[in-house]
Design an enzyme around this catalytic site. Structure first.
Site, PDB file in Angstrom:
ATOM      1  CB  CYS A 116     -19.546  48.529  39.467  1.00  0.00           C
ATOM      2  SG  CYS A 116     -19.231  47.746  41.068  1.00  0.00           S
ATOM      3  CG  HIS A 256     -20.155  45.452  36.954  1.00  0.00           C
ATOM      4  ND1 HIS A 256     -18.758  45.675  36.986  1.00  0.00           N
ATOM      5  CD2 HIS A 256     -20.599  45.377  38.127  1.00  0.00           C
ATOM      6  CE1 HIS A 256     -18.425  45.485  38.370  1.00  0.00           C
ATOM      7  NE2 HIS A 256     -19.776  45.245  38.809  1.00  0.00           N
ATOM      8  CG  ASN A 286     -17.474  43.236  41.040  1.00  0.00           C
ATOM      9  OD1 ASN A 286     -16.845  44.180  40.525  1.00  0.00           O
ATOM     10  ND2 ASN A 286     -18.575  43.319  41.690  1.00  0.00           N
TER      11      ASN A 286
HETATM   12  N1  ACO Z   1     -19.061  30.227  50.168  1.00  0.00           N
HETATM   13  C1  ACO Z   1     -19.474  29.307  50.411  1.00  0.00           C
HETATM   14  N2  ACO Z   1     -20.845  29.572  50.841  1.00  0.00           N
HETATM   15  C2  ACO Z   1     -21.269  30.911  50.751  1.00  0.00           C
HETATM   16  C3  ACO Z   1     -20.351  31.992  50.392  1.00  0.00           C
HETATM   17  C4  ACO Z   1     -18.831  31.577  50.121  1.00  0.00           C
HETATM   18  N3  ACO Z   1     -18.065  32.022  49.363  1.00  0.00           N
HETATM   19  N4  ACO Z   1     -20.837  33.233  50.221  1.00  0.00           N
HETATM   20  C5  ACO Z   1     -22.020  32.972  50.905  1.00  0.00           C
HETATM   21  N5  ACO Z   1     -22.326  31.705  51.248  1.00  0.00           N
HETATM   22  C6  ACO Z   1     -23.600  31.056  51.873  1.00  0.00           C
HETATM   23  C7  ACO Z   1     -24.339  31.843  52.414  1.00  0.00           C
HETATM   24  O1  ACO Z   1     -23.780  32.126  54.016  1.00  0.00           O
HETATM   25  C8  ACO Z   1     -25.615  31.387  52.528  1.00  0.00           C
HETATM   26  O2  ACO Z   1     -25.777  30.397  53.459  1.00  0.00           O
HETATM   27  P1  ACO Z   1     -27.191  30.139  54.292  1.00  0.00           P
HETATM   28  O3  ACO Z   1     -28.259  29.810  53.152  1.00  0.00           O
HETATM   29  O4  ACO Z   1     -26.849  28.872  55.169  1.00  0.00           O
HETATM   30  O5  ACO Z   1     -27.475  31.337  54.919  1.00  0.00           O
HETATM   31  C9  ACO Z   1     -25.845  30.808  51.034  1.00  0.00           C
HETATM   32  O6  ACO Z   1     -24.338  30.750  50.650  1.00  0.00           O
HETATM   33  C10 ACO Z   1     -26.524  31.777  50.021  1.00  0.00           C
HETATM   34  O7  ACO Z   1     -26.054  33.058  50.351  1.00  0.00           O
HETATM   35  P2  ACO Z   1     -26.457  34.339  49.255  1.00  0.00           P
HETATM   36  O8  ACO Z   1     -26.062  35.588  49.748  1.00  0.00           O
HETATM   37  O9  ACO Z   1     -28.071  34.432  48.957  1.00  0.00           O
HETATM   38  O10 ACO Z   1     -25.920  33.731  47.823  1.00  0.00           O
HETATM   39  P3  ACO Z   1     -26.091  34.311  46.425  1.00  0.00           P
HETATM   40  O11 ACO Z   1     -26.526  33.285  45.664  1.00  0.00           O
HETATM   41  O12 ACO Z   1     -26.978  35.484  46.633  1.00  0.00           O
HETATM   42  O13 ACO Z   1     -24.544  34.887  46.010  1.00  0.00           O
HETATM   43  C11 ACO Z   1     -23.212  36.667  45.818  1.00  0.00           C
HETATM   44  C12 ACO Z   1     -23.871  35.841  46.741  1.00  0.00           C
HETATM   45  C13 ACO Z   1     -22.362  36.108  45.018  1.00  0.00           C
HETATM   46  C14 ACO Z   1     -22.541  37.946  46.602  1.00  0.00           C
HETATM   47  C15 ACO Z   1     -24.445  37.320  45.034  1.00  0.00           C
HETATM   48  O14 ACO Z   1     -25.770  37.683  45.541  1.00  0.00           O
HETATM   49  C16 ACO Z   1     -24.334  38.769  44.155  1.00  0.00           C
HETATM   50  O15 ACO Z   1     -23.369  38.326  43.250  1.00  0.00           O
HETATM   51  N6  ACO Z   1     -24.499  39.761  44.448  1.00  0.00           N
HETATM   52  C17 ACO Z   1     -24.410  41.062  43.771  1.00  0.00           C
HETATM   53  C18 ACO Z   1     -23.122  41.367  43.745  1.00  0.00           C
HETATM   54  C19 ACO Z   1     -22.975  42.904  42.872  1.00  0.00           C
HETATM   55  O16 ACO Z   1     -23.673  42.783  41.900  1.00  0.00           O
HETATM   56  N7  ACO Z   1     -22.311  43.947  43.307  1.00  0.00           N
HETATM   57  C20 ACO Z   1     -22.532  45.272  42.983  1.00  0.00           C
HETATM   58  C21 ACO Z   1     -21.087  45.907  42.362  1.00  0.00           C
HETATM   59  S1  ACO Z   1     -19.908  45.791  43.560  1.00  0.00           S
HETATM   60  C22 ACO Z   1     -19.501  47.461  43.823  1.00  0.00           C
HETATM   61  O17 ACO Z   1     -20.173  48.198  43.598  1.00  0.00           O
HETATM   62  C23 ACO Z   1     -18.146  47.624  44.467  1.00  0.00           C
END
Ligand code: ACO
Length: 329
Positions: A116, A256, A286
């Protein structure tokens, strides 16, 4: 004494494939809901490239718009820097393929693999080349077709990514404007939090790894989330300090677009109101390296960037890599 050479952005362009995948479409593909995706990420829809549409095709469209705006022909481009983690091929570089499609026959060509942060890495390298008078006009691109490397059965990742391209022509000027400074960072020790485990030269791609989906994106989302907020704040503060500015001097933050909660946390830490932050994650998700240049192009075309104003660009991605740039228009 000769005047200092500065680097300014003479044109921008962006392009996203027309096919839209909404959260409601995703509800039919994995166990998720429109409410969960909006509340946890801010994303409503993303663009998806059709089969046979390569990153170089998206990059070509964005580049043509940027060149037209810069009033340059392709043969006036000295260097193409293309950020992507979804290249057309492993070999040769996508910058090579684009050079041919664009007929930029005088350009040197280089891909940048910084996820990114790829576009900001590109701006920084372009700025350095121009300041030593090696090149006059450089085309910097961020492009991804993440839809092709996402595991469509993994709800943790497939809901957040999208496809698109953004481009900027950076040119030499002796006027007192342009890229005031850039900062680049990396931390390879955290590589395994966001990676594609196999398919490179270290672990090539035998059939059993394909069955395990090891050739697709794996991400520990919440760990990446925390690092992203910390790193983007750090990158923003470094560049603000380096350029002798204060956060109040920033007219527009172009971050980003990874997650609306990351963007809001960053704005809060920098004490910037959301009215000074450009957000389009709801429409694209993203798009990794394409995210900052698409946002930059949209902000310019909407008239949100005035002459003399200051923009702060910040990105974070797999690697980890992160970086920032300050531009005076
Ligand atoms: N729908 C419903 N539930 C979901 C989904 C979904 N799509 N995805 C995850 N969950 C559930 C999980 O299984 C988990 O359930 P559990 O508590 O029963 O285990 C719960 O939701 C919470 O999961 P988390 O992973 O803790 O959710 P979080 O609030 O962290 O959101 C996300 C996930 C959106 C991926 C977030 O962590 C994020 O944006 N991370 C950063 C991404 C990023 O910046 N990437 C960098 C650049 S990308 C690149 O370089 C190519």
């Amino acid at each position: 004494m000769s005047k200092k050479i500065n680097t300014f952005i003479s044109g921008t362009g962006s392009y996203a494939p027309p096919r839209i995948l909404t959260n409601f479409d995703l509800e039919k593909m994995v166990e998720t809901s429109n409410e969960w995706i909006i509340s946890r990420t801010g994303i409503k829809e993303r663009r998806i490239a059709e089969d046979g549409c390569a990153p170089s095709d998206l990059a070509l469209e964005a580049s043509k718009i940027a060149l037209e705006e810069a009033q340059l022909t392709p043969d006036q481009i000295d260097l193409i820097l293309l950020g992507t983690v979804t290249p057309d091929y492993i070999l040769p570089s996508t910058a090579c393929i684009l050079q041919d499609k664009l007929k930029a026959k005088n350009a040197a060509v280089l891909d940048i693999v910084a996820a990114c942060s790829g576009f900001i890495y590109g701006l920084s390298i372009a700025s350095a080349f121009i300041s030593i008078d090696q090149y006059k006009n450089i085309l910097v691109i961020g492009v991804e077709t993440l839809s092709k490397i996402v595991n469509w059965k993994d709800r943790n990742t497939c809901v957040i990514f999208g496809d698109g391209a953004g481009a900027a022509v950076v040119s030499a000027t002796t006027e007192d404007k342009g890229i005031l400074g850039t900062f680049l960072f990396g931390d390879g020790s955290l590589a395994n939090l966001l990676h594609i485990p196999v398919g490179g030269a270290k672990i090539p791609l035998p059939k059993e790894n394909i069955d395990l989906n090891e050739h697709l994106i794996h991400m520990q989302g919440s760990e990446v989330f925390k690092s992203a907020v910390r790193a983007m704040e750090d990158a923003a503060e470094h560049i603000i300090q380096k350029t002798g500015l204060t956060p109040e001097d920033v007219d527009l933050l172009i971050p980003h677009q990874a997650n609306i909660r990351i963007i809001e946390a960053l704005a809060k830490r920098l004490k910037l109101p959301m009215s000074k932050v450009y957000v389009n994650i709801d429409r694209y998700g993203n798009t990794s390296a394409a995210s900052v240049p698409i946002a930059l192009d949209e902000a310019r075309k909407k008239g949100l960037i005035k002459e003399g104003s200051i923009s702060l660009l910040v990105a974070f991605g797999a690697g980890f890599t992160w970086g920032s740039a300050v531009i005076k228009w």
